[in-house]
Scaffold this motif. Structure first.
Motif, PDB file in Angstrom:
ATOM      1  N   ARG A  14      39.911  47.393  39.811  1.00 41.11           N
ATOM      2  CA  ARG A  14      38.572  47.813  39.363  1.00 41.11           C
ATOM      3  C   ARG A  14      37.616  47.779  40.549  1.00 41.11           C
ATOM      4  N   ILE A  16      35.056  47.734  43.584  1.00 39.86           N
ATOM      5  CA  ILE A  16      35.103  48.118  44.991  1.00 39.86           C
ATOM      6  C   ILE A  16      36.547  48.351  45.447  1.00 39.86           C
ATOM      7  N   ALA A  36      44.555  40.629  39.204  1.00 42.92           N
ATOM      8  CA  ALA A  36      44.760  39.242  38.756  1.00 42.92           C
ATOM      9  C   ALA A  36      45.244  39.176  37.321  1.00 42.92           C
ATOM     10  N   GLY A  37      44.689  40.043  36.444  1.00 36.88           N
ATOM     11  CA  GLY A  37      45.055  39.932  35.042  1.00 36.88           C
ATOM     12  C   GLY A  37      44.862  41.213  34.261  1.00 36.88           C
ATOM     13  N   ASN A  38      44.057  42.110  34.780  1.00 39.20           N
ATOM     14  CA  ASN A  38      43.714  43.329  34.049  1.00 39.20           C
ATOM     15  C   ASN A  38      44.692  44.456  34.419  1.00 39.20           C
ATOM     16  N   ASP A  62      47.699  36.222  41.795  1.00 34.84           N
ATOM     17  CA  ASP A  62      46.437  35.493  41.931  1.00 34.84           C
ATOM     18  C   ASP A  62      46.329  35.051  43.394  1.00 34.84           C
ATOM     19  N   ASN A  89      39.941  42.161  49.507  1.00 36.96           N
ATOM     20  CA  ASN A  89      38.774  42.561  48.710  1.00 36.96           C
ATOM     21  C   ASN A  89      38.567  41.670  47.493  1.00 36.96           C
ATOM     22  N   TYR A 165      29.310  30.860  46.366  1.00 32.90           N
ATOM     23  CA  TYR A 165      29.623  32.260  46.719  1.00 32.90           C
ATOM     24  C   TYR A 165      29.174  32.548  48.155  1.00 32.90           C
ATOM     25  N   ILE A 198      26.399  46.587  44.905  1.00 30.06           N
ATOM     26  CA  ILE A 198      27.283  47.689  44.515  1.00 30.06           C
ATOM     27  C   ILE A 198      27.467  47.665  42.991  1.00 30.06           C
ATOM     28  N   THR A 200      29.316  47.545  39.999  1.00 30.22           N
ATOM     29  CA  THR A 200      30.663  47.231  39.483  1.00 30.22           C
ATOM     30  C   THR A 200      30.496  46.261  38.311  1.00 30.22           C
TER      31      THR A 200
END
Ligand code: NAP
Length: 261
Positions: A14, A16, A36-38, A62, A89, A165, A198, A200
């Protein structure tokens, strides 16, 4: 062994990462689409990559888990036999934005593991693979292998409600400098792409705040950044337009980093 250049893009299902995968597909790359999971998003990205002229596989891993990082690299080699471009990313926002004076260790550990430790050690494994390719003279039309890490304006802009972050992104900026210094002797150049705001899923929850900031001219180019904007910057690096640059930071932020008087 693939004739196409091979790119491994983390968090490519998904946002970027998808934007990057599609721009690399336009250059004819085989793209390993890590997620990771989607799985649905990754499959949709794979469809778009093929539609854009690339090839690809989707690999669940992961990046914060050591065994998963090994698996991701092994699956890339199993599929295509080489890695020409690594794009770090994948990343997450804190589950909850919490003030610096309140934020807990649990959030810190989760975020640092995914956003900093993951790419640091994934880059180590991939760098060893790339050095092996260089030493075997295993070159293709892509030229020497390259590494790109997606950071953020948060590498230098202090947000007191998501210190973890910011620390992770500042750490990734140093990671780029470290690997650039270490890998130059093998001809492997290392770059940082530093996005601004961005559009998203990550920024969906704070959309109104950023809409307002854009309206008020918080950065010179008055629009949201798009995944494609970041993808095009990575594609320029993939086209080998910067052979005498390493450790370079590419701001893709609508001019957010400018100081004005
Ligand atoms: P996003 O839309 O939330 O997408 C995140 C992607 O990362 C997804 O593909 C997700 O996989 C993957 N991911 C999350 N945790 C992972 C893990 N542990 N292992 C592997 N993959 C994982 O986020 P985005 O906005 O595209 O952000 C991508 C990168 O750009 C991040 O590093 C972010 O910090 C950075 N960035 C974003 C902005 C912005 O404004 N959006 C600005 C500056 C920098 P699933 O789909 O399977 O969940």
């Amino acid at each position: 062994m693939s004739n196409r250049p091979v790119s491994l893009v983390t968090g490519a299902g998904r946002g970027i990462g998808r934007g990057i995968a599609i721009e690399l597909a336009k250059l004819g790359h085989a793209v390993v689409i890590n997620y990771a999971g989607n799985a649905n998003a990754a499959e949709e990205c794979l469809r778009l990559v093929r539609e854009a002229g690339g090839d690809g596989v989707a690999v669940r891993a992961d990046v914060s888990a050591s065994a998963d990082r090994e698996h991701l690299v092994q699956e890339t080699i199993n599929a295509y036999g080489r890695i020409d471009l690594l794009v770090n990313n994948a990343g997450v926002a804190p589950n909850v934005r919490a003030d610096l004076l309140e934020a807990g260790e649990e959030s810190f550990d989760r975020l640092i593991n995914i956003n900093l430790k993951g790419p640091y050690f994934l880059t180590q494994i991939v760098a060893r693979q790339m050095i092996g390719q260089v030493q075997r003279g295993d070159a293709n039309s892509f030229g020497p292998p390259r590494i790109v890490t997606v950071t953020s304006v948060s590498a230098y802009a202090a947000s007191v409600n998501r210190g973890d972050y910011c620390l992770a992104k500042a750490g990734l900026a140093m990671m780029t400098a470290l690997y650039a210094a270490r890998l130059a002797e093998y001809g492997i150049n290392v770059y940082e792409v530093r996005p601004g705001v961005i559009a998203t899923d990550m920024t969906e929850g704070v959309k109104e705040k950023y809409d307002r900031m854009i309206e008020q001219g918080a950065w010179p180019i008055r629009r949201w950044g798009l995944p494609e904007d970041i993808g095009r910057a990575v594609a320029a690096i993939a086209r080998s337009d910067f052979p005498y640059s390493t450790g370079e930071v590419f701001n893709v932020d609508g001019g957010f980093h400018l100081r004005t008087l």
